[in-house]
Enzyme design. Structure first.
Site, PDB file in Angstrom:
ATOM      1  N   ALA A   1       0.789  -1.223  -0.085  1.00 19.11           N
ATOM      2  CA  ALA A   1       0.115   0.007  -0.021  1.00 19.11           C
ATOM      3  C   ALA A   1       1.000   1.465  -0.132  1.00 19.11           C
ATOM      4  O   ALA A   1       1.737   1.399   0.707  1.00 19.11           O
ATOM      5  CB  ALA A   1      -0.883  -0.129   1.192  1.00 19.11           C
ATOM      6  N   VAL A   2       0.788   2.042  -1.083  1.00 17.99           N
ATOM      7  CA  VAL A   2       1.409   3.426  -1.044  1.00 17.99           C
ATOM      8  C   VAL A   2       0.350   4.611  -0.939  1.00 17.99           C
ATOM      9  O   VAL A   2      -0.705   4.457  -1.922  1.00 17.99           O
ATOM     10  CB  VAL A   2       2.234   3.309  -2.303  1.00 17.99           C
ATOM     11  CG1 VAL A   2       2.833   4.958  -2.465  1.00 17.99           C
ATOM     12  CG2 VAL A   2       3.248   2.369  -2.159  1.00 17.99           C
TER      13      VAL A   2
ATOM     14  N   GLU B   1      -1.903 -11.260  -5.011  1.00 16.35           N
ATOM     15  CA  GLU B   1      -3.273 -11.518  -5.517  1.00 16.35           C
ATOM     16  C   GLU B   1      -3.785 -10.013  -5.715  1.00 16.35           C
ATOM     17  O   GLU B   1      -4.676  -9.416  -4.810  1.00 16.35           O
ATOM     18  CB  GLU B   1      -4.108 -12.135  -4.572  1.00 16.35           C
ATOM     19  CG  GLU B   1      -3.593 -13.504  -4.732  1.00 16.35           C
ATOM     20  CD  GLU B   1      -4.448 -14.352  -3.579  1.00 16.35           C
ATOM     21  OE1 GLU B   1      -5.578 -14.125  -3.258  1.00 16.35           O
ATOM     22  OE2 GLU B   1      -3.965 -15.533  -3.265  1.00 16.35           O
TER      23      GLU B   1
ATOM     24  N   ASN C   1      -8.385  -3.159  -9.710  1.00 15.85           N
ATOM     25  CA  ASN C   1      -7.247  -2.268  -9.389  1.00 15.85           C
ATOM     26  C   ASN C   1      -6.275  -2.066 -10.641  1.00 15.85           C
ATOM     27  O   ASN C   1      -5.426  -2.877 -10.580  1.00 15.85           O
ATOM     28  CB  ASN C   1      -6.571  -2.334  -8.142  1.00 15.85           C
ATOM     29  CG  ASN C   1      -5.533  -1.411  -7.802  1.00 15.85           C
ATOM     30  OD1 ASN C   1      -5.141  -0.455  -8.445  1.00 15.85           O
ATOM     31  ND2 ASN C   1      -5.502  -1.482  -6.292  1.00 15.85           N
TER      32      ASN C   1
ATOM     33  N   TYR D   1       2.537  -4.199 -11.278  1.00 15.27           N
ATOM     34  CA  TYR D   1       3.126  -5.779 -10.973  1.00 15.27           C
ATOM     35  C   TYR D   1       3.803  -6.363 -12.370  1.00 15.27           C
ATOM     36  O   TYR D   1       4.707  -6.529 -12.611  1.00 15.27           O
ATOM     37  CB  TYR D   1       2.000  -6.640 -10.448  1.00 15.27           C
ATOM     38  CG  TYR D   1       2.053  -6.396  -9.086  1.00 15.27           C
ATOM     39  CD1 TYR D   1       3.002  -6.453  -7.881  1.00 15.27           C
ATOM     40  CD2 TYR D   1       0.722  -6.029  -8.470  1.00 15.27           C
ATOM     41  CE1 TYR D   1       2.984  -6.351  -6.658  1.00 15.27           C
ATOM     42  CE2 TYR D   1       0.697  -5.868  -7.123  1.00 15.27           C
ATOM     43  CZ  TYR D   1       1.741  -5.903  -6.296  1.00 15.27           C
ATOM     44  OH  TYR D   1       1.207  -5.820  -4.706  1.00 15.27           O
TER      45      TYR D   1
END
Length: 184
Positions: A105-106, A138, A143, A150
């Site tokens: 999470a950013v 996952e 998103n 990724y």
């Protein structure tokens, strides 16, 4: 702005609970099927979502973060200019020689500045040092930014399950997407 990645400490949870983890849901990865059983052909295709909305990746409580300090195999924090910008958590299930990124999470204000990449790079180095063969993750099917992120790091789509969840995560046919990065 330099990104500093470091292990999470007992002092981090209050700052981590304030991260803005919203993301746009303008596109969703959906499963399309063709053919007759048992010879199905599956395709994952991006669909535009109208109206586009914002979703929240996760919410972190101080208790959840404190539990992760002892429960995760790896818990990293990214700092940008002295501010907490993001986090990454990894577990290594006992039944495999691969590590799972359970949380990346950013904060929305720090995205596209290298914090996410620095966190994943540090996790990959940690996993290689332990002789693990891969990292897997996952990301949510709605998103687009996470899936694309990724892919940009070399992760490959390695599977999906469009029936895993029976809750709101499975709305609109959203599959669980499995992605992995070979570390060899």
């Amino acid at each position: 702005m330099p990104v500093i990645v470091r292990p999470a400490t007992e002092a981090d949870p209050p700052a981590l609970t304030r991260l803005d983890l919203t993301y746009p849901t303008d596109r969703i990865l959906a499963v399309e099927r063709s053919g007759e059983p048992p010879e199905h052909t599956f395709a994952l295709r991006w669909r535009n979502r109208v109206p586009a909305a914002m979703a929240v990746y996760a919410t972190y409580t101080i208790d959840r973060l404190r539990d992760a300090l002892t429960g995760a195999d790896l818990f990293l924090v990214a700092d940008v200019d002295g501010e907490v910008a993001g986090l990454l958590m990894v577990i290594v299930p006992p039944w495999t020689d691969a590590a799972e990124i359970t949380d990346l999470a950013v904060d929305i204000a720090f995205r596209r500045q290298g914090a996410g990449r620095a966190l994943v790079d540090a996790a990959a180095e940690w996993a290689r040092d332990r002789g693990l063969r891969a990292l897997w993750v996952e990301p949510r099917a709605d998103n687009h930014a996470a899936v694309s992120f990724y892919v940009s790091l070399g992760f490959r789509l390695s599977g999906f399950n469009d029936r895993l969840y029976s809750n709101a995560d499975d709305e609109d046919g959203k599959p669980t997407v499995y992605m992995h990065l070979e570390l060899g």
